[in-house]
Design an enzyme around this catalytic site. Structure first.
Site, short mmCIF file in Angstrom:
data_model
loop_
_atom_site.label_atom_id
_atom_site.label_comp_id
_atom_site.label_asym_id
_atom_site.label_seq_id
_atom_site.Cartn_x
_atom_site.Cartn_y
_atom_site.Cartn_z
N SER A 139 -3.25 30.41 -39.37
CA SER A 139 -4.06 29.53 -40.21
C SER A 139 -3.58 28.22 -39.84
O SER A 139 -2.25 27.91 -39.50
CB SER A 139 -3.15 29.70 -41.60
N LYS A 165 -8.28 31.00 -38.60
CA LYS A 165 -8.56 30.13 -39.69
C LYS A 165 -8.16 28.52 -39.67
O LYS A 165 -7.14 28.59 -39.10
CB LYS A 165 -7.95 30.74 -41.00
N LYS A 167 -8.05 24.76 -41.62
CA LYS A 167 -8.02 24.31 -42.93
C LYS A 167 -9.07 23.24 -42.93
O LYS A 167 -9.01 22.39 -41.72
CB LYS A 167 -6.68 23.78 -43.12
N ASP A 192 -10.77 27.19 -44.63
CA ASP A 192 -10.20 27.35 -45.97
C ASP A 192 -9.85 25.95 -46.38
O ASP A 192 -9.41 24.86 -45.90
CB ASP A 192 -8.53 27.89 -45.81
N GLU A 217 -13.11 30.04 -47.62
CA GLU A 217 -12.07 30.19 -48.60
C GLU A 217 -11.96 29.07 -49.45
O GLU A 217 -11.88 27.92 -49.08
CB GLU A 217 -10.89 30.48 -47.74
N ASP A 242 -8.98 32.45 -53.23
CA ASP A 242 -7.50 32.42 -53.08
C ASP A 242 -6.75 32.02 -54.53
O ASP A 242 -6.50 32.87 -55.35
CB ASP A 242 -7.04 31.56 -52.02
N LYS A 266 -2.44 37.54 -52.23
CA LYS A 266 -1.11 36.86 -51.83
C LYS A 266 -0.41 37.67 -52.58
O LYS A 266 -0.41 37.29 -53.96
CB LYS A 266 -1.06 35.54 -51.81
N GLY A 294 -0.79 34.42 -46.69
CA GLY A 294 0.37 34.12 -46.46
C GLY A 294 0.87 32.47 -46.99
O GLY A 294 -0.01 31.91 -47.56
O1 OSB Z 1 -4.25 28.39 -48.72
O2 OSB Z 1 -3.68 30.12 -47.90
C1 OSB Z 1 -3.48 29.29 -48.21
C2 OSB Z 1 0.07 27.87 -46.60
C3 OSB Z 1 0.56 27.58 -47.95
C4 OSB Z 1 -0.07 27.51 -49.11
C5 OSB Z 1 -1.51 27.91 -49.03
C6 OSB Z 1 -2.02 28.40 -48.00
C7 OSB Z 1 -1.50 28.51 -46.82
C8 OSB Z 1 -2.19 29.06 -45.64
C9 OSB Z 1 -0.89 29.50 -44.35
O3 OSB Z 1 -2.95 29.05 -45.25
C10 OSB Z 1 -0.70 31.04 -44.53
C11 OSB Z 1 0.51 31.30 -43.62
O4 OSB Z 1 0.40 31.31 -42.39
O5 OSB Z 1 1.45 31.56 -44.19
MG MG Z 2 -5.99 29.71 -49.07
#
Ligand code: OSB
Ligand code: MG
Length: 371
Positions: A139, A165, A167, A192, A217, A242, A266, A294
């Site tokens: 991510s 992924k 952001k 995402d 996402e 999510d 999660k 995660g």
């Molecule tokens: O939206 O998935 C999410 C990290 C912190 C809060 C929200 C998210 C995330 C990530 C990172 O996308 C996922 C990871 O590598 O742990």
């Molecule tokens: Mg997410």
């Protein structure tokens, strides 16, 4: 069902680990990971859990401070009052407390690790999973400079991550995807939004259909299920929820309304491994894909996410990436690393398969409480 006689002792540790690079999302820029860890001790064994709440209430209303309050004042007293009990017994008692699923997950995690260690079995066996290598996924945070993003993608491609992924937020999305797709037409790619768009952005959101994305996402509000169903009807790209999915009932509502085709489970957000398993099996029945998300976890939480992915249904690559992407130093003895084929080997050995290194825990600890 395995039972526990009684709990002797519990400890809470808050650690603050610097991130290798700041992690920017549509909701915040994070430079540290503050993680609440819990250790539970019985006569026969002990186990560790990690709470996925953050320092601030930006992803969820839960924070480490609310989790410390809920765990200290409600969950641990409930736990100390139980004898000869199963994890399910404990979760039933926890239902009296509404919400606070991240706090509950941390306690459940520690208890599962404890039971698995007592039984001398790996956690995946305890939860009914099957040993297998786990797909990786990365991510990547929002970057001011597209070249920085391209460099990170290049590195991830070289490491053979199974999907990437990125952001996005409104205005930092379509132009970036055009550039990425020119350079990487075939890359397994998803985005995402962490709830940055409105249902009135439908025409704008339709542009995501041009990029052959695996999924989009959480495009809309963190609590929304209904308006996602209207958007999903108009988009080719599968929507993945999510933030909106916190319970099995949320998943049921989303599936009945047609709000998504995929759910990011999660375990730390939905109240733990047992709840995750229930959501996963419900999704499997309804042909809804799931993957394990995660929350920048330390080696403790990362290990729970790996074990979760041994359950049937976790066929899509999740957000489990290498420890070194986030931390120069972790608090456990084994880092998550990718094999040359991009897969991750689950740590075997009893319980979650990783051990806390006390010196490291002490180095990063900013709060401690003993019960
Ligand atoms: O939206 O998935 C999410 C990290 C912190 C809060 C929200 C998210 C995330 C990530 C990172 O996308 C996922 C990871 O590598 O742990
Ligand atoms: Mg997410």
């Amino acid at each position: 069902m395995y039972t526990i006689d009684n709990i002797k002792n519990a400890e809470l540790y808050l650690v603050k680990l610097p991130l290798v690079r700041a992690f920017e999302t549509s909701f915040s820029v994070q430079k540290y990971r503050e993680a609440l860890l819990i250790r539970i001790v019985s006569d026969e064994a002990s186990g560790w859990g990690e709470c996925v709440a953050g320092a601030d209430p930006y992803y969820s209303y839960e924070t480490n401070t609310t989790a410390i309050h809920i765990i200290s004042d409600y969950l641990i007293p409930l736990l100390f009052n139980m004898q000869n009990f199963t994890v399910e017994d404990m979760l039933n008692k926890f239902d009296k407390v509404r919400g606070h699923l991240m706090a509950k997950a941390a306690v459940e995690n520690a208890l599962l690790d404890l039971i698995a260690r007592k039984q001398e079995m790996p956690l995946f066996e305890l939860i009914g999973g099957r040993y297998q290598k786990i797909k990786s996924g990365i991510s990547l945070g929002i970057k001011d400079d597209i070249d920085d993003l391209l460099q990170l993608i290049e590195e991830a491609v070289r490491k053979k991550y199974h999907r990437i992924k990125i952001k996005v937020k409104k205005g930092k999305d379509i132009e970036i995807l055009k550039i990425l797709r020119e350079q990487y037409p075939e890359l397994p790619l998803m985005v995402d939004a962490n709830g940055d768009y409105l249902d009135s952005d439908l025409q704008y959101l339709k542009q995501f259909d041009d990029f052959n994305l695996m999924m989009l996402e959480q495009p809309l509000h963190y609590n929304d299920i209904y308006y996602h169903s209207l958007i999903q009807k108009e988009l080719q790209t599968p929507i993945c929820l999510d933030e909106s999915i916190k319970t099995l009932n949320d998943a049921r509502t989303a599936i009945d309304l047609g709000s998504c085709k995929i759910i990011n489970i999660k375990q730390g957000r939905v109240g733990g491994m047992v709840k995750s398993k229930a959501i996963q099996s419900f999704c499997k029945k309804h042909n809804i894909g799931v993957w394990s998300g995660g929350m920048l976890e330390t080696g403790i939480g990362r290990s729970f996410n790996l074990h979760l992915q041994t359950l049937p249904g976790f066929t899509l690559p999740g957000d489990t990436s290498e420890t070194s992407r986030y931390f120069n130093e972790d608090i456990v003895d084994k880092s998550v690393v990718l094999e040359t084929d991009g897969f991750i080997k689950i740590p075997t050995g009893p319980g979650i398969g990783v051990e806390i290194v006390p010196e490291k825990l002490e180095r990063y600890q900013i709060f401690y409480k003993n019960f």
